[in-house]
Design an enzyme around this catalytic site. Sequence first.
Site, short mmCIF file in Angstrom:
data_model
loop_
_atom_site.label_atom_id
_atom_site.label_comp_id
_atom_site.label_asym_id
_atom_site.label_seq_id
_atom_site.Cartn_x
_atom_site.Cartn_y
_atom_site.Cartn_z
N ALA A 33 31.00 42.83 -3.21
CA ALA A 33 29.84 42.27 -3.90
C ALA A 33 30.27 41.61 -5.21
O ALA A 33 31.09 42.15 -5.94
CB ALA A 33 28.83 43.36 -4.19
N GLY A 49 -7.38 -4.64 12.92
CA GLY A 49 -8.10 -5.74 13.52
C GLY A 49 -8.85 -5.21 14.74
O GLY A 49 -8.36 -4.35 15.45
N GLY A 72 2.22 -14.23 6.17
CA GLY A 72 1.42 -13.67 7.26
C GLY A 72 2.20 -13.47 8.55
O GLY A 72 3.31 -13.98 8.72
N ARG A 83 0.81 -1.23 0.00
CA ARG A 83 0.00 0.00 0.00
C ARG A 83 0.84 1.27 0.00
O ARG A 83 0.33 2.36 -0.24
CB ARG A 83 -0.96 -0.04 1.21
CG ARG A 83 -2.05 -1.10 1.07
CD ARG A 83 -2.72 -1.44 2.40
NE ARG A 83 -1.94 -2.39 3.20
CZ ARG A 83 -2.33 -2.92 4.35
NH1 ARG A 83 -3.51 -2.58 4.85
NH2 ARG A 83 -1.57 -3.77 5.01
N GLU A 142 -9.89 -9.51 11.88
CA GLU A 142 -9.45 -8.56 10.85
C GLU A 142 -10.66 -7.87 10.23
O GLU A 142 -11.73 -8.46 10.14
CB GLU A 142 -8.63 -9.28 9.78
CG GLU A 142 -7.31 -9.81 10.28
CD GLU A 142 -6.47 -8.74 10.98
OE1 GLU A 142 -6.11 -7.75 10.34
OE2 GLU A 142 -6.19 -8.90 12.18
C1 UD1 Z 1 -1.94 -6.16 11.38
C2 UD1 Z 1 -2.86 -7.03 12.27
C3 UD1 Z 1 -4.06 -6.19 12.69
C4 UD1 Z 1 -3.58 -4.96 13.43
C5 UD1 Z 1 -2.59 -4.16 12.62
C6 UD1 Z 1 -1.94 -3.11 13.49
C7 UD1 Z 1 -2.60 -9.35 11.60
C8 UD1 Z 1 -3.18 -10.49 10.86
N1 UD1 Z 1 -3.27 -8.21 11.54
O1 UD1 Z 1 -2.63 -5.84 10.19
O2 UD1 Z 1 -4.88 -6.96 13.54
O3 UD1 Z 1 -4.70 -4.15 13.77
O4 UD1 Z 1 -1.53 -5.00 12.12
O5 UD1 Z 1 -1.13 -2.26 12.75
O6 UD1 Z 1 -1.55 -9.52 12.22
N2 UD1 Z 1 4.82 -8.95 8.10
C9 UD1 Z 1 5.85 -9.85 7.96
N3 UD1 Z 1 5.60 -11.00 7.26
C10 UD1 Z 1 4.40 -11.28 6.73
C11 UD1 Z 1 3.35 -10.34 6.88
C12 UD1 Z 1 3.60 -9.17 7.58
O7 UD1 Z 1 6.96 -9.65 8.43
O8 UD1 Z 1 4.27 -12.36 6.11
C13 UD1 Z 1 5.09 -7.69 8.83
C14 UD1 Z 1 4.95 -6.45 7.98
O9 UD1 Z 1 6.19 -6.10 7.41
C15 UD1 Z 1 4.45 -5.41 8.99
C16 UD1 Z 1 3.75 -6.23 10.05
O10 UD1 Z 1 4.15 -7.57 9.87
O11 UD1 Z 1 5.53 -4.72 9.58
C17 UD1 Z 1 2.23 -6.12 9.96
O12 UD1 Z 1 1.80 -6.55 8.67
P1 UD1 Z 1 0.69 -5.74 7.88
O13 UD1 Z 1 0.48 -6.41 6.58
O14 UD1 Z 1 1.02 -4.31 7.88
O15 UD1 Z 1 -0.59 -6.03 8.81
P2 UD1 Z 1 -1.91 -5.17 8.91
O16 UD1 Z 1 -2.76 -5.47 7.74
O17 UD1 Z 1 -1.59 -3.77 9.18
CA CA Z 2 0.34 -2.59 9.22
#
Ligand code: UD1
Ligand code: CA
Length: 487
Positions: free
Chosen positions: A408, A170, A108, A46, A184
């Site tokens: 100058a 979430g 995830g 995003r 979520e």
């Molecule tokens: C996540 C939470 C949500 C919470 C929000 C807070 C989950 C499923 N959801 O959503 O409940 O309200 O954060 O900001 O956890 N990342 C990895 N590996 C992956 C996926 C993500 O390292 O496979 C890291 C990303 O780099 C990021 C963090 O985890 O720093 C969160 O991932 P992101 O995709 O931003 O989660 P949200 O959709 O924001």
């Molecule tokens: Ca996030």
Amino acid sequence: MTAPSDVGESPTAPARYVVPPPDPPTRAAPPSTLGAVVLAAGQGTRMRSRRPKVLHDLAGRPLLWFVLQALGSLQPSQTVVVVGHGADEVRAALGDAAQHAYQAEQLGTGHAVTQAEALLAGRCAEVLVLYGDSPLLQPATLHALVAARREHGAALALLSAVVDDPTGYGRVLRRDGTVVGVLEEREASPEQRALREINSGVYCFAADWLWPCLRGLPRRGNGEYYLTDLVAAAVSEGRRVVAVPAGDPVEALGINDRVQLAQAEQAIQRRLREQHMRQGVTLRDPDSCFFDVDVVVEPDTTILPGTLLQGRTRIGRDCVIGPHSRLRNAVVGERCVVDASVVADAELADDVHVGPFSHVRGGARLEQGVFLGNFAEVKNSRLGARTHMHHFSYLGDADVGADVNVGAGTITCNFDSESRQKSRTTIGDRAALGSDTMLVAPVHVGAGAITGAGAVVTRDVPPEGVAVGIPAKVVRRRRGAGPAGSQ
Ligand code: UD1
Ligand code: CA
């Protein structure tokens, strides 16, 4: 393991933070065995950026730095950053600030934490998990979360926040006030979406519960393993879960896009401005002044509107900086004025005046009492004490003495386009350069020498010599000069 659908509270009612009575603690966790995992492997789609999300800049530092900074105050025995997307860049930015684990496929947040198991299991009694895109967390909040888990002997404690606009986060589900799950947004019913208590993405786990449970996480329809599913898992096992609401909901801000990045910048700027004001710095219009985190300003300095202080800038007492100035990696002494000007990678001693509309850059040092007026540029040069350079001049690669007057339009012609070489110009104390003097480097103007208006100086001028014309010739000695050869 899926989250219960019963949301417990009426959707718009503020969440109640009822903490159930504690289970007998299963394990006493000495603070020295707190491990930390920071998730930083996601693509950050995003953001629409080539740069990994966690390396985007806030107040002069990457997002991830803020998370590690907040964590640092807890002194975890080990910190593991999970890298994946843009791993090489993230590792390079980390240096030796933390260990890292590699998540080859971004399956995830649950899957991401699993990558740290090999480094932490058996070594830490507690594991704090943070998301690398949440830069506003404060140390005290993390301390409170860890303390709450210990106090209640909970399998996990999560940091929540009650926000005005929960979109994208979430939602924390409670039944009779007790946390029962995290859902979520895309899976929530309209009624659940109206809940305003969100999951901030910070958790503290009992390690002996976490690692086996992670392996039992279900794979979701989108192919991901959600860390948040651990909440319902704990509840279904009859284990205790506590949600600790952040004192200031802004701490829960997660950066998913550039709009949230700007919101985080605003929040950090607010903190930095307040910090500087409390330490004795006057900000005439705080909202228009921007600070990088490493900037230091001494008390009784005034920052005027529209001013950016960046990098490792250090400013002494009783200065007036701005309006509309930018200082980057600048070292500024006491009682200096920088008016509508740029000072970058340069040093100003005490009582220096710059501006309006001047540029002091790359390796410049202006000694005490130097006065730069408008449209003056100084690069990689030293200007001695009390030297004046009032209008429309450029000094590059020059060593200028004290009490020199730069007329100058004076220019150092320091770059030879044919050889592509830069050469130095040296100017002795008390020299007076006439308007529009061109100093064709390498060249030396002796102490007390004078150049006439429009002189093109291609050869050295002796001390007290008066040089005029194109190319400049020495026509006489300065009036009142001592015997030939004196300095
Ligand atoms: C996540 C939470 C949500 C919470 C929000 C807070 C989950 C499923 N959801 O959503 O409940 O309200 O954060 O900001 O956890 N990342 C990895 N590996 C992956 C996926 C993500 O390292 O496979 C890291 C990303 O780099 C990021 C963090 O985890 O720093 C969160 O991932 P992101 O995709 O931003 O989660 P949200 O959709 O924001
Ligand atoms: Ca996030």
